[in-house]
Design a protein around this motif. Structure first.
Motif, short mmCIF file in Angstrom:
data_model
loop_
_atom_site.label_atom_id
_atom_site.label_comp_id
_atom_site.label_asym_id
_atom_site.label_seq_id
_atom_site.Cartn_x
_atom_site.Cartn_y
_atom_site.Cartn_z
N GLN A 101 -0.19 -1.21 3.26
CA GLN A 101 0.32 -0.96 4.82
C GLN A 101 1.10 -2.21 4.85
O GLN A 101 0.63 -3.05 5.84
N VAL A 102 2.19 -2.44 4.17
CA VAL A 102 3.24 -3.60 4.30
C VAL A 102 4.26 -3.44 5.62
O VAL A 102 5.03 -4.09 6.22
N TYR A 103 4.42 -1.99 5.66
CA TYR A 103 5.22 -1.55 6.85
C TYR A 103 6.63 -1.72 6.65
O TYR A 103 7.44 -2.12 7.72
N MET A 104 6.97 -2.14 5.33
CA MET A 104 8.50 -2.09 5.14
C MET A 104 8.80 -0.93 4.19
O MET A 104 7.88 -0.37 3.56
N LEU A 105 10.19 -0.43 4.16
CA LEU A 105 10.38 0.71 3.37
C LEU A 105 10.62 0.17 2.01
O LEU A 105 11.26 -0.89 1.57
N PRO A 106 10.23 0.82 0.94
CA PRO A 106 10.56 0.24 -0.53
C PRO A 106 11.89 0.60 -0.75
O PRO A 106 12.72 1.53 -0.10
N THR A 107 12.42 -0.20 -1.73
CA THR A 107 14.17 0.20 -2.13
C THR A 107 13.99 0.96 -3.41
O THR A 107 15.28 1.46 -3.37
N LEU A 108 13.03 1.20 -4.06
CA LEU A 108 13.31 1.84 -5.38
C LEU A 108 13.21 3.65 -4.80
O LEU A 108 11.99 3.95 -4.14
N PRO A 109 14.19 4.14 -5.36
CA PRO A 109 14.12 5.51 -4.75
C PRO A 109 12.65 6.17 -5.32
O PRO A 109 12.53 5.84 -6.69
N GLY A 110 12.34 7.08 -4.69
CA GLY A 110 10.95 7.89 -5.28
C GLY A 110 9.78 7.28 -4.94
O GLY A 110 8.73 7.76 -5.23
N ALA A 111 9.72 5.99 -4.54
CA ALA A 111 8.47 5.32 -4.40
C ALA A 111 7.90 5.92 -3.11
O ALA A 111 8.68 6.42 -2.14
N SER A 112 6.55 5.80 -3.04
CA SER A 112 5.74 6.28 -1.83
C SER A 112 6.04 5.67 -0.56
O SER A 112 6.29 4.51 -0.48
N VAL A 113 6.14 6.42 0.40
CA VAL A 113 6.49 5.76 1.83
C VAL A 113 5.37 6.38 2.72
O VAL A 113 4.94 7.36 2.77
N GLU A 114 5.11 5.49 3.52
CA GLU A 114 4.26 5.65 4.48
C GLU A 114 4.74 6.40 5.71
O GLU A 114 5.58 6.11 6.27
N PRO A 115 4.19 7.52 6.02
CA PRO A 115 4.97 8.53 7.02
C PRO A 115 5.12 7.67 8.11
O PRO A 115 6.22 7.90 8.76
N SER A 116 4.28 7.24 9.13
CA SER A 116 4.71 6.68 10.33
C SER A 116 5.85 5.64 10.33
O SER A 116 6.48 5.60 11.11
N VAL A 117 5.68 5.03 9.15
CA VAL A 117 6.90 3.80 9.07
C VAL A 117 8.14 4.84 8.90
O VAL A 117 9.25 4.33 9.63
N GLN A 118 8.25 5.76 8.03
CA GLN A 118 9.30 6.49 7.91
C GLN A 118 9.88 7.10 9.18
O GLN A 118 11.24 6.81 9.51
N SER A 119 9.04 7.61 10.03
CA SER A 119 9.33 8.25 11.30
C SER A 119 9.87 7.22 12.17
O SER A 119 10.72 7.44 12.96
N LEU A 120 9.19 5.97 12.23
CA LEU A 120 9.68 5.13 12.87
C LEU A 120 10.91 4.41 12.71
O LEU A 120 11.98 4.53 13.41
N MET A 121 11.20 4.36 11.34
CA MET A 121 12.48 3.89 10.99
C MET A 121 13.36 4.78 11.06
O MET A 121 14.80 4.37 11.28
N LYS A 122 13.02 6.08 11.25
CA LYS A 122 14.25 7.14 11.54
C LYS A 122 14.66 6.77 12.79
O LYS A 122 16.03 6.91 13.08
N GLU A 123 14.00 6.50 13.70
CA GLU A 123 14.19 6.07 15.09
C GLU A 123 15.42 5.27 15.31
O GLU A 123 16.23 5.14 16.22
#
Lengths: 370, 336, 555
Positions: free
Chosen positions: B285-307
């Motif tokens: 739960q670091v709340y940053m997006l990984p840079t390596l493609p394919g690494a798992s991502v926390e959904p809430s973070v991802q949706s937040l970052m989408k905004e």
């Protein structure tokens, strides 16, 4: 501790200069030449600031002379560090080590010399007996009286069997009665041990009581050196005359001279005193009249044989128990007169008109040979 | 006795002094990440490989300054986890060694230095985090634009980082710069106006989080992980993004030139860019997006970052102009 | 002296150490600032052009002066109360204990607590008084925080000064018909004047050198020199600029220090008389009940504020998140003893190593300086003090510059931390040694010499046992400072050696406030224990006055 321990101490032209803030250099000790015979007790006597303590400290090695040499026996110790000289130093404030017991204080110098434990024990006990403090080994300095501390300080200094014993006004912190008692003990001890000793004091009575010889110092130089008697009877300068005992110095002049004696004027009379050949007729000089050689007589009394009388008025009187000291205004000066046993002989009141009688045989010329 | 003591003392000191340098099984790391985030990751590496990670946490500025001062005798082997602009400065100072981990080619171009001096380990972003209670009290809607913050209602109620000590501040300056279409003068004009509403500039990037959480200020401009940490602690915070956009921040990793434990260091960097480590960003739960493609991502973070509207940053330009930008901020924005 | 075989090597060793660890780093700093290929004033000129730096200079001096005045006034109030109001013992002791708190905690604890208490929505300003416009940042907040942190220095100094005013003098004044206020004004205060001036300078110097409080409370609108120097280096990567700022700071710091030395050195015509025979149980009469009441109110308020601050710190350490989640929890302490254990251990190791090394160094230096004569003695004394006189920031940066690479690469080792502390904080031990030696007649050492002991033997057998209290005092101060120092050592921590105070600062900036508070509490407890142990030991060694907090913490 009755081993003969006497070395000669010699000072030759010893000088020490100090520079005070903002002022030019001042010579605290100026060209002092002196020797102390083996086993002798010589006192350096003088007012404060005369250089006596500085001289003593140079002998000890605490200060370095700017000029001159110092010898203990045949050894030139001028350059030698303190801890290499064989001395015992007794300080005015005793300088006992507060964190050590009496035993350890006294044993200190012996331990430094790495003597065997048994020897140390024996010597310490012996010396404590000597100074009259047997059984005090375990006490601490702050549990001792002034006099006791003094003795420990002395014990500590002598136990190392030094060639030279040095005292720096050791009794000035004690009260008067104790001082008198202690000086007798110090004198006795010194004679018993026969260590060459230099003693510094400003108290002339003390000096006279214990010394073999006294060196009077003034402003860095020696004013006169001699036994107590010599200094008292035949002071060579006004300073010495006034410093040792109390004195009346009367201005006079030479009237005539013959065969080793001179005739001098004293008040209205003339008298004959030992003089020698160095005087010229008419020469001005001072006469030394000690208070005890003067007596108060009735105003109209006729002078007895060997007496000269001058009329005067008693200006002050101080009763001191065994004696009374008078100040009498006579012949234009204030004469000091002392009379003993006043309780039996009576006291003269202030303001009385009296005659001051002087015993001519007691009169000396200032500076003449004794 | 005194001599004896001195000898013993000197001996003691020599021993402790010599006890300094690391053994072969240790690497020395400087990181700007808070310990709560970095330590679990380093521990995981130690658990996996047995290599001790000796690290010290410093703010970006201190970190670069320290590494630069140690140029001739570097103490650190890796600078791991700090904003990209810090690395740009480090590259300028010549204290980094280019290194390509095995997965280097798989990373997008904007996530690495062209010459491989540094590589992004995570993507971060700036957010507005606001105290929900205070917003309600003052009848405000959560700020959705940079210009919202100029509102008088926010006077003395904004806290954010000081550019002299924090990399986050530079991110903010860059965000504003890019949000205003790279018009530097307009950007600084805005910042002068914003300054009037700022209560205090904090030493560290996340330094305004707790004050905002406690209600000492309404808005804190900081990184997303700080905001999420606060929420995790139980504070009632609202996270929003300015619609004009924020700079895409990369947290990067680099090899120090002259590293004493170079081999161990490179292995560590390799691991950083493996699935193993990159998955941890989500797991921990670091709340940053990984840079390596394919690494798992926390959904809430991802949706937040989408905004968020993430604006790309030219790191080389940043590296060259960083000092000037900060000085301009000091001389124009915060000057009385 | 020239022929003394022991003195010369001792002096050389001490000089060597001082030259290497005091003069060399400062020299390197000087070179960095003023040399750029050739002698150059660029770095300093560059400073003059920057408004934040100019402002920093003005602010530093202004703040130092204000804190000096406020701190001294407050300290005087407390001192009067403690010495002249005949307080019941438990109040007097309580007062001492509370006043000690700021001195034994890391210097910025007051700042943090004040943010909680008086910041926007602060627990006191908002929740108690309902004020919303209180601005804790800037000059006033910093002034308040520094005054609270440093007034105890004035208090301890003035307490000693007031206690030493001979009551007989005041009694004579009374007997001559003067009334209370007049006696106080014309006798008591006049005699205490050098002490007051000294206290003022001490407090000002502390404020001038304070790095951490303004860092937290100053904000951008109130820069000060130490913080600017720190930021110049760590924020703008500008070593040269930072060094130049250090020199701006150097001048007033040295001036204050020189002034302060001048006041304490005046022995001739000493104003404070300490007579052995104090008038038997004179009732101290110079405070009227009205005065006592007024002082009590003022001091009571301050005491309350200090207590609140420390209670807040304590509270923050035992709840999960102060202000939001007030549930009790020991997680922070758990962290201190697990993740933070390295820092705690490192700090303790360093502190413990410092104690004997620094303690002995201080005693030797104190002895050399006050009891021997050799050319350059005054200079050695002055040089040895410099690292103490200078703000920690300067020393830290100088060490960073000087010891980072060849010829002596020491950064990152425990050695440099120990050295930094030893040369910064030995002054208390040196002073204590001089004070103790001043009470010991030099004739004691002469007596030892006359009995055949060489200088070093005298030192070992006579001097050292007698200055044991000073040694202990010096060691205690070193321990306390090693536990609470930040401004120099923030530049010197490394991968291998971390310090609790730096962790606290980091914790604050990372908002791990609970953790920071827990660390702070630990430090405070440890230091308090050290002071208590030292005081008790001193009392047993019969050196009560040295064991008092005044000597241990005021210096």
């Amino acid at each position: 501790m009755t081993v003969e321990r006497g070395q000669r101490l010699t000072l030759e032209h010893v000088t020490k200069r100090f520079r005070r803030e903002g002022q030019s250099e001042v010579a605290a000790v100026n060209d002092v030449t002196l020797s102390v015979e083996p086993g002798e007790l010589l006192t350096l006597l003088g007012p404060s600031g005369c250089g006596k303590t500085t001289t003593l400290r140079m002998v000890a090695g605490f200060e370095q002379p700017d000029a001159g040499r110092i010898y203990i026996g045949a050894d030139d110790v001028t350059e030698l560090m303190v801890y290499r000289r064989s001395i015992g130093f007794v300080f005015q404030n005793y300088a006992l080590f507060p964190h050590l017991t009496v035993f350890e204080n006294v044993a200190y110098g012996l331990r430094v010399r790495r003597l065997p434990e048994a020897t140390i024990h024996a010597r310490v006990s012996q010396v404590l007996d000597l100074v009259g403090l047997p059984g005090y080994e375990r006490r601490f300095p702050n549990q001792l009286s002034g006099g006791e501390q003094q003795r420990v300080a002395v014990a500590r200094a002598v136990v190392v069997e030094p060639q030279l014993l040095l005292f720096d006004e050791p009794l000035s912190n004690l009260d008067a009665k104790l001082r008198v008692q202690m000086r007798a003990e110090l004198s006795r001890l010194q004679r018993q041990l026969a260590i060459t000793t230099v003693y510094v004091t400003h108290d002339q009575e003390e000096a006279m009581a214990i010394s073999d010889r006294i060196a009077v110092m003034r402003q860095g130089t020696l004013a006169q050196v001699g036994t107590a008697e010599e200094l008292y009877r035949a002071p060579r300068s006004t300073f010495v005359a006034q410093f040792i005992g109390r004195v009346n110095l009367v201005e006079s002049r030479v009237l005539a001279r013959s065969g080793g004696r001179v005739a001098v004027a004293l008040w209205d009379a003339s008298l004959s005193v030992p003089g020698g050949d160095g005087y010229a007729v008419g020469q001005r000089l001072s006469l030394v009249l000690r208070p005890e050689s003067l007596a108060l007589v009735a105003e109209s009394a006729k002078p007895a044989e060997g007496e000269v009388v001058v009329p005067g008025i008693v200006r002050s009187r101080t009763f001191l128990g065994e004696k009374v000291e008078y100040a009498v205004e006579a012949a234009g000066a204030l004469l000091q007169v002392v009379a003993y046993d006043p309780t039996r002989r009576g006291v003269v009141e202030v303001g009385a008109r009296v005659g001051v009688a002087c015993d001519v045989t007691a009169v000396r010329v200032l500076g003449a040979e004794p | 006795m005194r001599n004896g003591c001195v000898t013993v003392g000197v001996a003691l000191l020599l021993i402790t002094g010599l006890a300094g340098p690391a053994t072969a099984q240790t690497i020395n790391v400087y990181t700007a990440w808070p310990e709560s985030l970095s330590q679990p990751i380093f521990k995981a590496y130690t658990a996996k490989t047995g290599v001790q990670v000796n690290f010290i946490r410093l703010s970006t500025g201190e970190l670069v300054a320290r590494a630069t001062a140690e140029k001739n005798n570097p103490r650190a082997d890796v600078i791991w986890g700090a904003p990209g602009d810090g690395f740009a400065a480090a590259k300028e100072a010549g204290i980094l060694e280019p290194y390509r981990p095995p997965t280097w080619d798989r990373l997008a171009a904007e996530l690495k230095d062209r010459e491989a001096y540094y590589t992004a380990v995570a993507k971060n972003t700036l957010v507005f985090m606001s105290n929900a209670k205070l917003l309600k009290e003052k009848g405000l809607k959560p700020p959705a634009s940079w210009n919202d913050l100029l509102d008088a209602a926010y006077k003395g109620q904004i806290q954010t980082a000081d550019a002299r000590t924090s990399g986050t501040a530079l991110t903010r300056i860059l965000s504003i710069y890019y949000a205003f279409g790279r018009d530097e003068d307009k950007a600084f004009d805005y910042q002068k106006k914003l300054n009037a509403n700022v209560q205090v500039y904090t030493k560290s990037g996340g330094g305004c989080t707790i004050p905002a959480a406690l209600g000492q200020a309404i808005v804190c401009i900081a990184h997303l992980p700080d905001a999420m940490e606060a929420k995790k602690k139980g504070y009632d915070m609202v996270v929003t993004f300015p619609k004009e956009g924020v700079a895409a921040v990369i947290e990067a990793v680099a090899l120090v030139k002259g590293a004493k434990n170079r081999d161990a260091a490179t292995k560590f960097i390799d691991w950083t860019f493996s699935r193993d480590m990159q998955d941890l960003l989500d797991k921990n739960q670091v709340y940053m997006l990984p840079t390596l493609p394919g690494a798992s991502v926390e959904p809430s973070v991802q949706s937040l970052m989408k905004e968020a509207k993430l604006l790309p940053v030219d790191l080389d330009w940043v590296g060259k102009n960083r000092k000037r930008l900060v000085e301009r901020w000091v001389n124009e924005v915060i000057k009385e | 002296m020239k022929r003394d075989p022991v003195l010369a090597p001792a002096v050389l060793v001490v000089w060597g150490a001082v030259a290497l660890f005091v003069l060399y780093p400062l020299g390197r700093l000087l070179v960095l600032t003023f040399w750029n290929g050739g002698p150059s004033l660029d770095a300093v000129r560059g400073l003059a052009g920057d408004w934040t730096h100019r402002a920093a200079l003005v602010n530093s001096l202004l703040l130092a002066a204000l804190v000096g005045v406020a701190g001294t006034a407050l300290g005087l109030a407390f001192a009067l109360l403690a010495v002249r109001a005949n307080l019941p013992r438990w109040i007097a002791h309580g007062l001492d204990a509370v006043v000690l708190l700021p001195l034994i905690s890391p210097p910025f604890t007051a700042a943090i607590a004040l943010i909680f208490a008086l910041g926007p929505r602060g627990l006191i300003s908002y929740h108690v008084f309902g004020l919303t416009r209180v601005n804790i940042y800037g000059l006033w907040g910093t002034l308040l925080s520094e005054t609270l942190t440093y007034f105890p220095i004035a208090y301890l100094t003035l307490k000693a000064v007031l206690a030493n005013v001979d009551p007989n003098l005041e009694d004579s004044a009374f007997s001559l018909g003067a009334r209370r206020w007049r006696v106080f004004r014309t006798v008591t205060l006049r005699l205490a004047t050098p002490g007051v001036a000294n206290a003022f300078l001490l407090v000002s110097a502390a404020s001038l050198a304070d790095f951490a409080t303004p860092l937290i409370l100053g904000g951008t609108k109130f820069p000060v020199l130490p913080t600017q120097a720190f930021l110049q280096i760590t924020g703008l990567y500008d070593m040269r600029g930072g060094a130049a700022l250090c020199f701006l700071l150097l001048v007033p710091a040295l001036a204050i220090f020189a002034g302060q030395r001048w006041f304490t050195e005046r022995r001739g015509g000493s104003f404070v008389t300490v007579t052995g025979k104090v008038g038997a149980a004179t009732r101290v009469k110079t405070l009227s009940p009205a005065a006592v009441a007024a002082l009590a109110v003022v001091c009571g308020l301050v005491v309350a504020l200090v207590l609140v601050c420390y209670l807040l710190i304590f509270a923050a350490s035992i709840v999960r998140g102060l202000g939001a989640d007030n549930s009790l929890s020991l997680t922070h302490y758990a962290h201190v003893f697990s993740g933070g254990l390295k820092a705690v251990r490192d700090t303790l190791v360093i502190a413990v190593i410092c104690m004997p090394v620094g303690g002995l160094f201080a005693v030797v230096l104190g002895f050399l300086v006050s009891r021997t004569q050799f050319p350059g003695r005054r200079m050695l004394e002055f040089a040895a003090m410099m690292n103490y006189a200078l703000p920690g920031t300067i020393v830290g940066i100088a060490y960073l510059v000087a010891f980072n690479d060849a010829p002596l690469a020491l950064t990152g080792t425990a050695f440099i931390l120990v050295v930094c502390y030893v040369f910064r904080y030995s002054l208390a031990g040196t002073r204590a040694t001089s004070a103790v030696l001043a009470q010991i007649d030099p004739s004691i050492e002469e007596a030892s010499a006359s009995l055949g002991a060489r200088r070093d033997l005298t030192f070992r057998r006579v001097v050292l046992p007698l200055v044991r209290p000073a040694l202990l005092a010096g060691m205690t101060v070193l321990f306390i400072r090693a536990m609470t120092a930040i401004s120099a050592t923030i530049f010197l921590v490394s991968l291998d050696w971390s310090l609790v105070t730096v962790r606290i600062l980091e914790g604050i900036t990372n908002l791990e406030l609970g953790q920071a508070s827990a660390f702070s509490v630990l430090v405070i407890v440890l230091v308090y224990l050290a002071v208590a142990v030292a005081s008790l030991t001193m009392r047993r060694l019969n050196a009560g006055s040295l064991g008092q907090a005044g000597t241990l913490l005021g210096g």
